[in-house]
Design an enzyme around this catalytic site. Structure first.
Site, PDB file in Angstrom:
ATOM      1  CE  LYS A   1      -0.851  28.387  -4.195  1.00  0.00           C
ATOM      2  NZ  LYS A   1      -1.882  28.958  -5.083  1.00  0.00           N
TER       3      LYS A   1
ATOM      4  CE  LYS B   1       3.077  34.344  -3.024  1.00  0.00           C
ATOM      5  NZ  LYS B   1       3.010  34.092  -4.479  1.00  0.00           N
TER       6      LYS B   1
ATOM      7  CD  GLU C   1       2.014  37.449  -6.284  1.00  0.00           C
ATOM      8  OE1 GLU C   1       2.078  36.211  -6.320  1.00  0.00           O
ATOM      9  OE2 GLU C   1       1.407  38.070  -5.391  1.00  0.00           O
TER      10      GLU C   1
ATOM     11  NE  ARG D   1      -3.128   0.692  -0.647  1.00  0.00           N
ATOM     12  CZ  ARG D   1      -3.438   0.773  -1.929  1.00  0.00           C
ATOM     13  NH1 ARG D   1      -3.077   1.842  -2.630  1.00  0.00           N
ATOM     14  NH2 ARG D   1      -4.062  -0.202  -2.539  1.00  0.00           N
TER      15      ARG D   1
ATOM     16  CG  ASP E   1      -0.963  36.347  -8.843  1.00  0.00           C
ATOM     17  OD1 ASP E   1      -0.939  35.163  -9.234  1.00  0.00           O
ATOM     18  OD2 ASP E   1      -1.623  36.737  -7.874  1.00  0.00           O
TER      19      ASP E   1
END
Length: 286
Positions: free
Chosen positions: A133, A165, A199, A98, A220
């Site tokens: 992410k 960012k 960004e 598994r 973005d």
């Protein structure tokens, strides 16, 4: 490169979680001297990733298990293809099954999705890249899967590059600090090998950011028209990255705007595991 240490660390943790005191079912149902042969078989077409991770699950369970790969990472396969063969003590084979499948199905799903993105922009010169992410603790293997699919990797961690960012820029604005001067100040603190990316989410931010001396500017959630306009404004003074809600339906149109890189968190955070199976046949005891 995905190292043996990285593989063994994540696989050992998964094996410990799955069988902290051994596999009780295998111990009471399977003869200690039984052996098994199992084939890793594709139940749908895809691009393989994780064959070394697959093998590690068996190796770390019992070194007597032998795994032979028939398809390499990055290679396409069809439904029904045998990707690897596993031979060894039956208890170890079923105990590791598994965990071996969980990793390989996920990695292969990521590689397969990434290849679809890469194929969609073929001929444009645009590179497809991942983001941070990723599943906590599994970044190294998920990023390897992106490379297996023909993509490239963004910065691996917060320690690898400077990437300001929207929240960084909002704080600067709250402090009354000039964006261009802030970028120059940041640049002055960096070594010559460290890249600096910023960004932006508006056209009017592009010139101040470029004036600061960035290496990469991320546009973005820009519309296609604004992406094309942004590329014109940058005019080769920095690498242009497009990001934000990138899908298979939109990635080709984004590539045609002239950007250099397209990043997509979906490669790792919204992927579907590919359907692979491992069927075992017990051999007679000696």
């Amino acid at each position: 490169m995905l190292t043996t240490t990285q593989i063994d660390t994540v696989v050992a943790a998964a094996l410990l979680e799955d069988a902290p005191w051994g596999d009780l079912t295998g111990q009471v149902f399977l003869p200690a001297d039984a052996t098994a042969t199992a084939q890793l078989t594709a139940r749908e077409a895809g691009v393989l990733s994780g064959i070394d991770v697959f093998a590690a699950a068996f190796r770390l369970t019992d070194t007597a298990v032998e795994v032979t790969g028939h398809v390499a990472d990055g290679e396409r396969f069809a439904a029904g293809d045998v990707l690897a063969t596993v031979v060894g003590p039956a208890r170890a084979v079923v105990q590791a099954e598994r965990i071996a499948l969980n990793f390989t199905q996920r990695m292969t799903g990521i590689a397969t999705l990434t290849r679809k993105f890469v194929d969609a922009v073929e001929g444009t010169g645009v590179r497809i890249t991942d983001t941070r992410k990723t599943t906590p603790g599994l970044r190294a293997i998920e990023r390897h899967a992106v490379r297996s699919g023909g993509g490239v990797n963004h910065r691996f961690s917060l320690s690898d590059a400077v990437m300001a960012k929207d929240n960084h820029l909002a704080i600067l604005q709250q402090q009354g600090l000039d964006l261009t001067e802030s970028i120059r100040h940041a640049r002055a603190q960096l070594g010559h090998t460290t890249r600096l990316e910023v960004e932006v989410d508006r056209i009017d931010q592009i010139e101040p950011v470029i004036a600061g001396g960035v290496d990469i500017i991320m546009l973005d959630n820009f519309s296609l028209a604004d992406l094309a306009r942004g590329v014109e404004i940058v005019a080769g003074r920095a690498i242009v990255e497009a990001s934000g809600t990138v899908t298979l339906d939109t990635v080709a149109d984004i590539a045609r705007t002239g950007v250099d890189v397209i990043s997509s968190g979906a490669l790792t955070h919204s992927v579907r595991n590919l359907d692979l199976g491992l069927d075992s046949t017990l051999a007679a005891a000696n």
